[in-house]
Scaffold this active site. Structure first.
Site, mmCIF file in Angstrom:
data_model
loop_
_atom_site.group_PDB
_atom_site.id
_atom_site.type_symbol
_atom_site.label_atom_id
_atom_site.label_comp_id
_atom_site.label_asym_id
_atom_site.label_seq_id
_atom_site.Cartn_x
_atom_site.Cartn_y
_atom_site.Cartn_z
ATOM 1 N N HIS A 116 38.587 37.472 43.298
ATOM 2 C CA HIS A 116 39.221 38.398 44.248
ATOM 3 C C HIS A 116 40.184 37.654 45.183
ATOM 4 O O HIS A 116 39.829 37.293 46.306
ATOM 5 C CB HIS A 116 38.116 39.097 45.054
ATOM 6 C CG HIS A 116 38.593 40.298 45.789
ATOM 7 N ND1 HIS A 116 37.818 41.412 45.956
ATOM 8 C CD2 HIS A 116 39.763 40.572 46.395
ATOM 9 C CE1 HIS A 116 38.488 42.321 46.643
ATOM 10 N NE2 HIS A 116 39.688 41.821 46.929
ATOM 11 N N HIS A 153 44.247 37.640 46.756
ATOM 12 C CA HIS A 153 45.566 38.270 46.895
ATOM 13 C C HIS A 153 46.610 37.164 47.014
ATOM 14 O O HIS A 153 46.618 36.432 48.003
ATOM 15 C CB HIS A 153 45.594 39.182 48.126
ATOM 16 C CG HIS A 153 44.642 40.337 48.023
ATOM 17 N ND1 HIS A 153 44.950 41.499 47.346
ATOM 18 C CD2 HIS A 153 43.363 40.494 48.463
ATOM 19 C CE1 HIS A 153 43.926 42.343 47.406
ATOM 20 N NE2 HIS A 153 42.942 41.742 48.076
ATOM 21 N N LEU A 154 47.454 37.038 45.994
ATOM 22 C CA LEU A 154 48.482 35.987 46.009
ATOM 23 C C LEU A 154 49.840 36.524 46.467
ATOM 24 O O LEU A 154 50.754 35.742 46.719
ATOM 25 C CB LEU A 154 48.607 35.328 44.627
ATOM 26 C CG LEU A 154 47.394 34.509 44.168
ATOM 27 C CD1 LEU A 154 47.600 33.970 42.760
ATOM 28 C CD2 LEU A 154 47.121 33.350 45.138
ATOM 29 N N ARG A 155 49.964 37.845 46.561
ATOM 30 C CA ARG A 155 51.128 38.521 47.170
ATOM 31 C C ARG A 155 52.447 38.353 46.427
ATOM 32 O O ARG A 155 53.475 38.831 46.912
ATOM 33 C CB ARG A 155 51.335 38.072 48.622
ATOM 34 C CG ARG A 155 50.128 38.256 49.505
ATOM 35 C CD ARG A 155 49.845 39.711 49.797
ATOM 36 N NE ARG A 155 48.823 39.876 50.819
ATOM 37 C CZ ARG A 155 47.833 40.744 50.735
ATOM 38 N NH1 ARG A 155 47.703 41.543 49.691
ATOM 39 N NH2 ARG A 155 46.956 40.844 51.712
ATOM 40 N N ASN A 202 47.542 44.514 43.764
ATOM 41 C CA ASN A 202 48.284 45.297 44.772
ATOM 42 C C ASN A 202 49.502 44.544 45.303
ATOM 43 O O ASN A 202 49.691 44.382 46.502
ATOM 44 C CB ASN A 202 47.368 45.755 45.921
ATOM 45 C CG ASN A 202 46.763 44.611 46.712
ATOM 46 O OD1 ASN A 202 46.718 43.471 46.246
ATOM 47 N ND2 ASN A 202 46.285 44.900 47.908
ATOM 48 N N ASP A 226 42.072 47.444 44.014
ATOM 49 C CA ASP A 226 41.599 46.917 45.294
ATOM 50 C C ASP A 226 42.609 47.105 46.422
ATOM 51 O O ASP A 226 43.805 46.889 46.251
ATOM 52 C CB ASP A 226 41.260 45.435 45.181
ATOM 53 C CG ASP A 226 40.740 44.911 46.502
ATOM 54 O OD1 ASP A 226 39.662 45.339 46.909
ATOM 55 O OD2 ASP A 226 41.457 44.126 47.155
ATOM 56 N N HIS A 258 36.949 48.982 44.685
ATOM 57 C CA HIS A 258 36.987 48.929 46.151
ATOM 58 C C HIS A 258 36.301 50.209 46.620
ATOM 59 O O HIS A 258 36.903 51.290 46.580
ATOM 60 C CB HIS A 258 38.452 48.860 46.605
ATOM 61 C CG HIS A 258 38.653 48.973 48.087
ATOM 62 N ND1 HIS A 258 39.216 47.958 48.830
ATOM 63 C CD2 HIS A 258 38.380 49.973 48.963
ATOM 64 C CE1 HIS A 258 39.283 48.336 50.109
ATOM 65 N NE2 HIS A 258 38.772 49.560 50.204
ATOM 66 N N ASN A 268 39.126 45.077 55.638
ATOM 67 C CA ASN A 268 38.620 46.273 54.985
ATOM 68 C C ASN A 268 37.786 45.880 53.756
ATOM 69 O O ASN A 268 38.336 45.253 52.855
ATOM 70 C CB ASN A 268 39.815 47.133 54.553
ATOM 71 C CG ASN A 268 39.424 48.573 54.399
ATOM 72 O OD1 ASN A 268 38.422 49.005 54.950
ATOM 73 N ND2 ASN A 268 40.186 49.305 53.618
ATOM 74 N N ASP A 284 38.245 37.639 48.654
ATOM 75 C CA ASP A 284 39.165 38.640 49.209
ATOM 76 C C ASP A 284 40.182 37.958 50.129
ATOM 77 O O ASP A 284 40.546 38.494 51.191
ATOM 78 C CB ASP A 284 38.427 39.769 49.937
ATOM 79 C CG ASP A 284 39.317 41.006 50.123
ATOM 80 O OD1 ASP A 284 40.493 40.961 49.718
ATOM 81 O OD2 ASP A 284 38.830 42.005 50.676
HETATM 82 O O1 DOR Z 1 41.197 43.748 54.138
HETATM 83 C C1 DOR Z 1 41.629 43.921 53.015
HETATM 84 N N1 DOR Z 1 42.843 43.471 52.671
HETATM 85 N N2 DOR Z 1 40.896 44.583 52.125
HETATM 86 C C2 DOR Z 1 41.379 44.945 50.923
HETATM 87 O O2 DOR Z 1 40.664 45.537 50.166
HETATM 88 C C3 DOR Z 1 42.786 44.645 50.572
HETATM 89 C C4 DOR Z 1 43.267 43.490 51.317
HETATM 90 C C5 DOR Z 1 44.752 43.288 51.233
HETATM 91 O O3 DOR Z 1 45.340 43.438 50.169
HETATM 92 O O4 DOR Z 1 45.338 42.923 52.257
#
Ligand code: DOR
Length: 427
Positions: free
Chosen positions: A58, A60-62, A92, A152, A179, A279, A306
């Site tokens: 999990h 997030h590499l953006r 995402n 997610d 999620h 979140n 996350d």
């Molecule tokens: O806090 C969060 N940030 N929860 C998530 O499920 C997504 C994540 C995000 O992509 O920033």
């Protein structure tokens, strides 16, 4: 991308089970130490633990889309500093990873820029819209070989869509990573655990049941379809109970907890510091205790970071407006060591299971999360269990600075990370 490769001899390391050994790495693979040539490069690992490289399901590499917050290069450099040799890049991004082409693009970025292996997570629904399934089969069949699918950041809240997704991914042994957030009980504005704190601070509440009602629905859909469900970032006692019940019934469910839901609690948001907006939200002590217990007894299979980097301009807002998310890759091991190992809740072999072997199995990743024996790929992390330090968020390899551990005294365990036989981080 590694700083060295070729042959390396690690002498006197201790394995998770307490035995001592030398490890010889040749051509990216663990080889017989007796075959190491004289004069080979050495690392003296006296007093140091050698563990299989950590695997994150999990991250997030953006990239693509928010390279100002993180890139594949910077995020995987943070992963290497944290002891990770494999991360799963969440879908995402902008554009969303919802087609075979998009999945292959992220895969190619990982191969070009990665300081660890990058596995691609595909979206469950087109554009994360929740209505139409994404190209699940094509992403699975693509060169990215996607096995983990997740919207997610958003919940797949339509039961029929979720049922169809589970049914579909079963044909290629995929898993839907949910999620869990009921969008009515915890709407878009919900940003604080529903409690005395949300009331006092005037922040819209996010009750713990908004998570567990979705987990309860999804485990039943997993039973109905016979497919694999993975519950992302479990944060509540009720969710742990539901997963425990489902496992006892033989339902194919796995779960993860984040480092922050193991360590950080609701009162941290009292100053409206948006670093602590995440979140699902930080929960109260009883929930922290439940997720710790769940991780110890195996109800929660894995730790998922996350890791959610955000640019400063997305955090510099009133609490209810700022984007949710916090960094996690660099301090995940430190947190698990402090909360679980140093307190006697968990031993080192179990930590390896939760942070390396289980996530590799859930993601169907070949060559990661494997025991450190001759013939296996040389993916490992060297750990000093007694080192500690005050976290300096400014020293992060991540492009973002939303580090919730900044200024905290924590273990500082990672001595070196080795991926495919090359040193990707060394203190
Ligand atoms: O806090 C969060 N940030 N929860 C998530 O499920 C997504 C994540 C995000 O992509 O920033």
């Amino acid at each position: 991308m590694t700083t060295s490769s070729g042959s390396l001899l690690i002498t006197g390391a201790r394995l998770a089970d307490g035995t001592s050994t030398d490890l010889y790495i040749s051509d990216g693979v663990l080889a017989d130490p007796a075959s190491a040539p004289a004069g080979v490069e050495r690392i003296d690992a006296d007093g140091v633990l050698a563990l299989p490289g950590l695997v994150d399901l999990h991250t997030h590499l953006r990239q693509p889309g928010r390279e100002d917050a993180e890139t594949v290069a910077s995020g995987t450099a943070a992963a290497a500093r944290g002891g990770y040799t494999c991360v799963h890049a969440m879908a995402n991004t902008d554009p969303v990873t919802d087609t075979a082409e998009a999945a292959e693009y992220v895969q190619a970025l990982g191969e070009r820029d990665g300081h660890c292996q990058v596995r691609v997570v595909g979206a469950v629904t087109r554009g994360l819209g929740g209505a139409e399934l994404a190209e699940l089969g094509l992403m699975a069949a693509s060169s990215a070989g996607v096995r983990v699918f997740s919207d997610d950041g958003r919940c797949v809240d339509d039961s029929l869509v979720m049922r169809r997704a589970l049914t579909y991914v079963k044909s290629f042994d995929g898993v839907v990573a949910q999620h869990s957030q009921d969008p009515r009980l915890a709407g878009p504005g919900a940003c604080c655990h529903e409690s005395e704190y949300s009331g006092r601070l005037g922040l819209p509440g996010w009750p713990s049941q908004a998570e567990s009602v979705i987990v309860a629905r999804d485990v039943q859909l997993a039973e109905l379809t016979g497919s694999r469900l993975h519950v992302c970032h479990v944060s509540t006692a009720e969710s742990v109970d539901v997963v425990r019940w489902a496992k006892a019934r033989g339902i194919r469910v796995t779960a993860e907890v984040t480092p922050h839901h193991l360590l950080l609690d609701t009162p941290l948001v009292s100053d409206y510091d948006t670093t602590f907006k995440v979140n699902p939200p930080l929960r109260t002590a009883e929930h922290l205790e439940a997720v710790r217990e769940g991780l110890a007894d195996g109800t929660i299979d894995s730790v998922g970071t996350d890791h959610a980097p955000h640019a400063r301009q997305d955090k510099d807002h009133p609490f209810d407006v700022a984007l949710p998310g916090m960094l996690g890759l660099e301090q995940a091991l430190a947190v698990v060591v402090d909360v679980m190992v140093n307190t006697g809740r968990m031993d080192w072999p179990t930590l390896v299971e939760r942070m390396s072997a289980a996530p590799a199995r859930i993601g169907r990743v070949v060559g990661q999360g494997r025991p450190l024996v001759v013939g296996e790929p040389a993916n490992l992390v060297l750990v000093d269990p007694s080192a500690r330090g005050v976290v300096d968020g400014a020293a992060s390899a991540s492009r973002a600075r939303n580090n919730p551990y900044h200024g905290r005294d924590l273990p500082d365990p990672v001595v070196a990370t080795i991926w495919k036989g090359g040193v990707t981080y060394r203190r």
